[in-house]
Design a protein around this motif. Structure first.
Motif, mmCIF file in Angstrom:
data_model
loop_
_atom_site.group_PDB
_atom_site.id
_atom_site.type_symbol
_atom_site.label_atom_id
_atom_site.label_comp_id
_atom_site.label_asym_id
_atom_site.label_seq_id
_atom_site.Cartn_x
_atom_site.Cartn_y
_atom_site.Cartn_z
ATOM 1 N N ILE A 1 2.117 1.767 -3.476
ATOM 2 C CA ILE A 1 1.045 2.249 -4.353
ATOM 3 C C ILE A 1 0.782 3.731 -4.097
ATOM 4 O O ILE A 1 0.660 4.530 -5.026
ATOM 5 N N ALA A 2 0.699 4.081 -2.821
ATOM 6 C CA ALA A 2 0.425 5.482 -2.483
ATOM 7 C C ALA A 2 1.517 6.390 -3.023
ATOM 8 O O ALA A 2 1.245 7.475 -3.537
ATOM 9 N N ARG B 1 3.408 5.797 -5.585
ATOM 10 C CA ARG B 1 3.287 5.823 -7.042
ATOM 11 C C ARG B 1 2.211 6.805 -7.471
ATOM 12 O O ARG B 1 2.379 7.589 -8.393
ATOM 13 N N ILE C 1 0.840 -1.204 0.000
ATOM 14 C CA ILE C 1 0.000 0.000 0.000
ATOM 15 C C ILE C 1 0.871 1.249 0.000
ATOM 16 O O ILE C 1 0.578 2.226 -0.687
#
Lengths: 455, 443
Positions: free
Chosen positions: B261-262, B264, B258
Motif C-alpha cells: 500500500i505504501a 502504491r 502495508i
C-alpha cells in the motif's frame, strides 16, 4: 473579385458590382456586406438609451434560476426526447406582501435552447457588446469520475447555477439589462419565441455567422482592438490548458486519497491479532477511511472554480467577436474610401483625357475610337453622382465606425474591470479551498496519530 | 577486552533449569520491584529489567524529533531513560553514525563509527570508538546466532541491493543503512543476554576485528542446539508456540500488505506531483499576459510550487524512513520463525529419544540415559528463552510501530501544514490588493 450585394434595403451599404482590376492588395475572399442592423434600428429595441452604470434591471428585480426538472416531448423530427427545464423566478426587489413576508415570485420554465436563442438575439442586436456566455452545453474538461452525461444531476445542478449567473450578468449590464426581449424572456413564458422571431434577427444571425468565418485583411485596424484580439487568444489558450491539466491533477489526487482506504482495511485486519495495539489500530483505520472519502467533497467544490474559469474561457469568444466586428466595419470603411478614391480618379481621367487606370473600357475606346464629347459629359455627370453617393456613404461609414469603437470600448473597459475583479475573487476562493483541504488533512492525520499513540 | 566467564548467560550452563533465575521470568520468581534495584556484582540479575519492565528500543535516527512530539520525559537521547517509568538507567549505550567512504586499490567501501559508553565491568574502559563496516556487523550477527541459538537475534538490513539501480554510495542509501545498523546494535545492546556476549564486546572494543579468531564461547546449550540432528518429527507443539507461529504468519502478511500500500501511495503521489508541477507552470505563463492579475497569478504558481516541494519531502521521508523499517520487521519475523523452527527441532529430538529410551526400558530395563534428560533440559531452556524473548519482542514491536506510524502521521501533517502556510500568505496578499483597489476607487 466580386462582392455580393447586400439584401438589406435599409442599409446604405448597397453597392454595385465592381471589378477591381487594379487591386494590388486584393487577396480578399468573397465577403458578405455588413447586414447587421444599423444603430438606429438597435435603438428601437432599447427602452432607455440613457443608461448609467449600476442602474440596471437588477436593482429593480430579483432573479434566480431556482430549480431544474425533466420533461419529455416531441422534438423537431417528431421523436420523443427527454430534456431539462429550468425554473426562472422573478420578484420585484423589496416586495413585501400584506403579512409582511416577501411576496411569492413569478415563475416560468425555460429550456437550454431558449437561453441559446436569447443569447444569439443579443449577439446580433448588440454587436459592440461583449455578451456574457452561457454555461457549456456538454461537459468538457472532465476528470474521470465526473460524469459527462447531460442528464447527470451534478451536471444539471452546475448548469442551473451557470444559467442563473448568465441571467444575473445580463441584468446587471448597463446596456443589455434594458433590452425588451430579455425582459420578456424573464416574464413571458408563452409567446416569447414569437416575439424574438418577429424582430427579424434570424437572417442577420445567419449572415453574422458567415461574416465571422470570412477572411479579409484590414489595413489600419485600431491598435487597441488588435491588441485585445491577441490578448483574448492568449487567454483562451492558457485557460484551456489550465482546465485540461487541472482535470488531470484532480484525477491523480483522487487516486492518492482513495488508496489510503486500503490502510483502513489492513489496520482493521491487523488489529484482530493484536491485544494492546488492537483498539488504536482499529480507530486509526477508521480515520484512514474518512481521509479517503474526503476527496469526493473536495473535488466537487473545486468544480465550482473550474466553472468560473470556464466562464471567462467562453467570454474570450465574445471578445473576439467584438474585435471581429470592428475589423469588418473598418474593412468596409477602407473599401468605401478606396471605392471613392477610385471613382474620383476615374472622373479626373475622363476630364483630362489621360488614362492612368487600366480599364477595359479605356482600352476598347483606345482601340475603337474615342467617345463623343456628349458621351463623355454624361459619363462624368454619372460619376459625379456616384462620387456624391460615395462620399455620403463614406461619411456614414466613418460615423458608424466611430460610434462602434466608442461604444465597444466603453463595454470593453467595463468588461476588463469585471474580469479583474472576478478572477481575483476566483483565485482567492481557490486558495481558500486549498486551505480547507489542508486543514481537513491535518485534522484526519492528527486524529490518526492520537490513535497510534494509544497503541 | 575482557574474556572472563560470560556473565548474564543465566539461561545456560550446568545448572538445572529450576535453579536458574531467568531475568525476565517474572512469573517464576519474586523479583525485586521498581526503581530501587541496585546493581550488585553478586547478583546475576540484569539491572533495570528485573521487574520485567520493557527497555526502550530506539527508533531510526529521526527519533529525537519523533520523541519530542511524543513528549517523553525531556531527554532527546533515545536510549537514556526508560520511558515506561522504572527510572532505571541502562549501563550500555551504543551509537552508529558518521559514515565515511574508504577507497583502496582492491575495493571501495563505507565504514561507520561505532561509539560505546558503558559502566559494565566486562568492559575495560568506559568509552570506545571504533570504525566498522557492514561485513563486521554481518560477522557479529552470525556469531551471535551461532552462540545463542535459543535467542532471537535482530536482523540486519539487506546485504545486497537488488531492486533497481541503487547507488551503494548515495547519501540516501548510506543514511538508511546506517539507521538500520544503529537499530540493530541498539537492540543487541538492550538484550539482557545478547548484550553480554563476548563477540559483541569484541565488536565494540577491538581496534581491528580479527574475524577469524574463533572465540570458543559457545555455550553448552548453544553447542548442543547446533548439533541437533534433523529428522525428528514433532508430536505435539505446545499451544503457545502454535499461537506464536500463527501470529507471526498473519503479522508478516499484514506487514507485506502495508508495504505494498505504501509503495502504491508513493507511485500515485509521484504521478500527482508530475501533473502538479505542470499545473503551476501554466499559472506562471498566464501571469505573463496579465497586468493587474500578474502578481496574484504568480502567487498561485508559487503556492503550487511550495506544495510540490512539501509533497516531495513527504514521499522521500516515506521511502527512506518508513519502508525500510517495515521491511526490516518482515526480516525480523523471518528470524523469529526460524527460532521457532529450531525449537521444534529440539523438542522433536527430545521426544524421539525419549520414546526410544522408554521402549528400551520396557524391553530390557535399561535406565533412561542421561542424554535424554539433557535433551529435556534443552527443551525447557529453549522454551523459557523463547518465551522471554517473545515478550520482549512484543513490547519492542509495539513501541517500534507506535513510532513508525506516528512518524507517518507527522510527515503527512507536516506536508499539509507547509502547504496551508503558503496558501494563507497568498490570501493575505490578494486581500491586501483588494482593499488597496477599493480605497483607490473611492478616491
Amino acid at each position: 473579385m466580386r462582392i455580393a450585394s447586400s439584401a438589406d434595403s435599409s442599409s446604405n451599404n448597397s453597392r454595385s458590382q465592381m471589378i477591381m482590376a487594379d487591386s494590388g492588395s486584393s487577396d480578399e475572399v468573397a465577403v458578405i456586406c455588413n447586414t447587421d442592423i444599423t444603430s438606429t434600428e438597435s435603438e428601437n429595441n432599447l427602452i432607455n438609451t440613457m443608461v448609467e452604470r449600476g442602474t440596471a434591471l437588477l436593482k429593480k428585480m430579483e432573479i434566480s434560476v431556482a430549480e431544474a426538472d425533466k420533461r419529455t416531448g416531441k422534438n423537431t423530427v417528431n421523436m420523443q426526447e427527454t430534456y431539462t427545464v429550468y425554473l426562472i423566478e422573478t420578484r420585484p426587489a423589496e416586495s413585501v406582501s400584506e403579512e409582511g413576508t416577501p411576496a411569492a415570485p413569478d415563475t416560468l420554465w425555460r429550456r437550454y435552447s431558449e437561453f441559446e436563442l436569447l443569447r444569439t438575439y443579443l449577439l446580433v442586436t448588440y454587436p459592440y457588446i461583449i455578451v456574457p456566455p452561457l454555461p457549456e452545453k456538454r461537459a468538457e474538461f472532465v476528470w474521470h469520475k465526473l460524469s459527462a452525461d447531460n442528464l447527470d444531476p451534478d451536471f444539471v445542478e452546475r448548469r442551473r447555477v451557470g444559467l442563473e449567473n448568465f441571467l444575473l450578468r445580463l441584468a446587471s449590464h448597463p446596456v443589455l439589462s434594458n433590452d425588451n426581449i430579455f425582459f420578456l424572456f424573464l416574464t413571458e413564458e408563452k409567446g416569447w419565441r414569437e416575439a424574438v422571431l418577429e424582430t427579424g434577427f434570424q437572417d442577420k444571425a445567419d449572415s453574422r455567422l458567415k461574416s465571422l468565418s470570412a477572411m479579409f485583411r484590414v489595413k489600419n485596424p485600431d491598435k487597441r482592438f488588435t491588441a485585445l484580439k491577441h490578448y483574448s487568444e492568449d487567454l483562451s489558450t492558457v485557460i484551456s490548458q489550465l482546465l485540461r491539466i487541472r482535470a488531470r491533477v484532480a484525477d491523480r489526487l483522487y487516486g492518492v486519497y482513495k488508496v489510503h482506504a486500503n490502510y483502513g482495511r489492513v489496520f482493521s485486519e491487523w488489529s484482530a491479532i493484536e491485544k494492546e495495539m488492537g483498539d488504536g489500530l482499529q480507530s486509526a483505520g477508521h480515520h484512514m477511511d474518512t481521509y479517503a472519502a474526503s476527496i469526493d467533497d473536495i473535488l466537487e467544490e473545486e468544480e465550482h472554480y473550474a466553472d468560473q474559469l470556464k466562464e471567462y474561457l467562453f467570454y474570450t469568444e465574445a471578445v473576439r467577436s467584438v474585435c471581429r466586428k470592428h475589423e469588418l466595419i473598418q474593412y468596409e470603411l477602407e473599401m468605401a474610401a478606396q471605392d471613392l478614391s477610385y471613382k474620383k480618379q476615374q472622373k479626373e481621367e475622363l476630364e483630362t483625357g489621360t488614362v492612368r487606370i487600366f480599364s477595359l473600357k479605356g482600352m476598347t475606346s483606345k482601340l475603337f475610337g474615342q467617345e463623343t464629347q456628349e458621351q463623355r459629359e454624361s459619363k462624368v455627370a454619372a460619376l459625379e453622382q456616384s462620387i456624391q453617393e460615395g462620399e455620403d456613404a463614406l461619411k456614414e461609414k466613418n460615423a458608424e465606425s466611430q460610434e462602434f469603437v466608442e461604444k465597444a470600448w466603453n463595454d470593453i473597459e467595463r468588461f476588463n474591470e469585471q474580469k479583474e475583479k472576478d478572477l481575483r475573487e476566483a483565485l482567492i476562493s481557490y486558495a481558500i479551498m486549498q486551505i480547507s483541504m489542508c486543514k481537513k488533512g491535518i485534522q484526519v492525520w492528527s486524529n490518526a496519530k492520537e490513535c497510534f499513540n494509544k497503541m | 577486552m575482557s574474556v572472563g566467564a560470560p556473565r548474564g548467560l543465566a539461561s545456560s550452563g550446568q545448572k538445572l533449569i529450576t535453579e536458574i533465575l531467568h531475568p525476565l521470568s517474572a512469573a517464576e520468581e519474586p523479583l525485586s520491584p521498581g526503581p530501587d534495584v541496585t546493581i550488585s556484582a553478586e547478583k546475576d540479575k540484569e539491572p533495570g529489567l528485573t521487574n520485567g519492565t520493557p527497555v526502550e528500543i530506539s527508533s531510526p535516527a529521526s527519533a529525537s524529533v519523533l520523541l519530542s512530539r511524543l513528549q517523553l520525559d525531556g531527554d532527546p537521547e533515545a536510549d537514556a531513560h526508560d520511558p515506561f517509568g522504572s527510572g532505571e538507567p541502562r549501563d550500555l549505550f551504543v551509537t552508529v553514525d558518521d559514515p565515511k567512504k574508504h577507497v583502496s586499490t582492491m575495493e571501495t567501501y563505507i565504514t561507520y563509527r561505532v561509539s560505546t559508553k558503558t559502566t559494565r565491568i566486562e568492559f575495560d574502559l568506559p568509552e570506545y570508538s571504533v570504525r566498522r563496516r557492514y561485513q563486521d556487523f554481518d560477522w557479529l550477527r552470525i556469531k551471535l546466532e551461532d552462540s545463542q541459538p535459543t535467542h532471537l537475534v535482530p536482523p540486519l538490513p539487506e546485504k545486497f541491493v537488488m531492486k533497481g539501480v541503487v547507488d551503494r554510495f548515495s547519501e540516501e542509501f548510506v543514511d538508511t543503512r546506517m539507521k538500520a545498523l544503529d537499530k540493530f546494535l541498539k537492540r543487541v545492546a538492550d538484550h539482557p543476554v545478547l548484550s553480554f556476549n563476548p563477540h559483541l564486546n569484541a565488536f565494540l572494543t577491538a581496534k581491528d576485528l580479527n574475524k577469524r579468531q574463533g572465540l570458543a564461547l559457545l555455550t553448552k546449550v548453544g553447542e548442543s542446539v547446533k548439533n541437533v540432528a534433523g529428522g525428528y518429527k514433532l508430536r505435539a507443539r505446545p499451544a503457545e508456540f502454535c499461537a506464536m507461529g500463527e501470529y507471526l504468519d498473519t503479522f508478516s502478511q499484514k506487514l507485506g500488505t502495508i508495504d505494498r500500500i505504501a509503495q502504491r501511495i508513493l507511485r500515485e503521489q509521484s504521478e500527482y506531483l508530475t501533473e502538479l508541477r505542470e499545473y503551476g507552470a501554466v499559472y506562471s505563463t498566464w501571469a505573463g499576459s496579465e497586468e493587474q492579475l500578474q502578481r496574484p497569478l504568480e502567487g498561485v504558481a508559487g503556492c503550487v510550487t511550495t506544495s510540490c516541494g512539501a509533497l516531495e519531502d513527504l514521499s522521500d521521508n516515506m521511502s527512506q524512513d518508513f519502508l525500510p523499517v517495515l521491511r526490516e520487521y518482515i526480516l525480523y519475523i523471518e528470524s523469529m520463525k526460524n527460532v521457532l523452527r529450531k525449537r521444534d527441532q529440539v523438542q522433536a529430538e527430545y521426544e524421539g529419544r525419549l520414546e526410544a529410551a522408554v521402549l528400551r526400558k520396557q524391553e530390557d530395563r535399561t535406565p533412561i540415559p542421561v542424554e535424554v534428560e539433557k535433551c529435556q533440559d534443552k527443551v525447557e531452556c529453549f522454551n523459557a528463552d523463547l518465551k522471554a524473548d517473545w515478550e520482549r519482542w512484543q513490547r519492542n514491536k509495539r513501541q517500534d510501530f507506535k513510532h513508525l506510524l506516528t512518524g507517518m502521521a507527522d510527515k503527512n501533517i507536516s506536508y499539509y501544514e507547509k502547504s496551508q502556510a503558503a496558501w494563507e500568505s497568498l490570501i493575505t496578499l490578494l486581500q491586501e490588493k483588494q482593499t488597496e483597489d477599493k480605497t483607490s476607487e473611492t478616491n
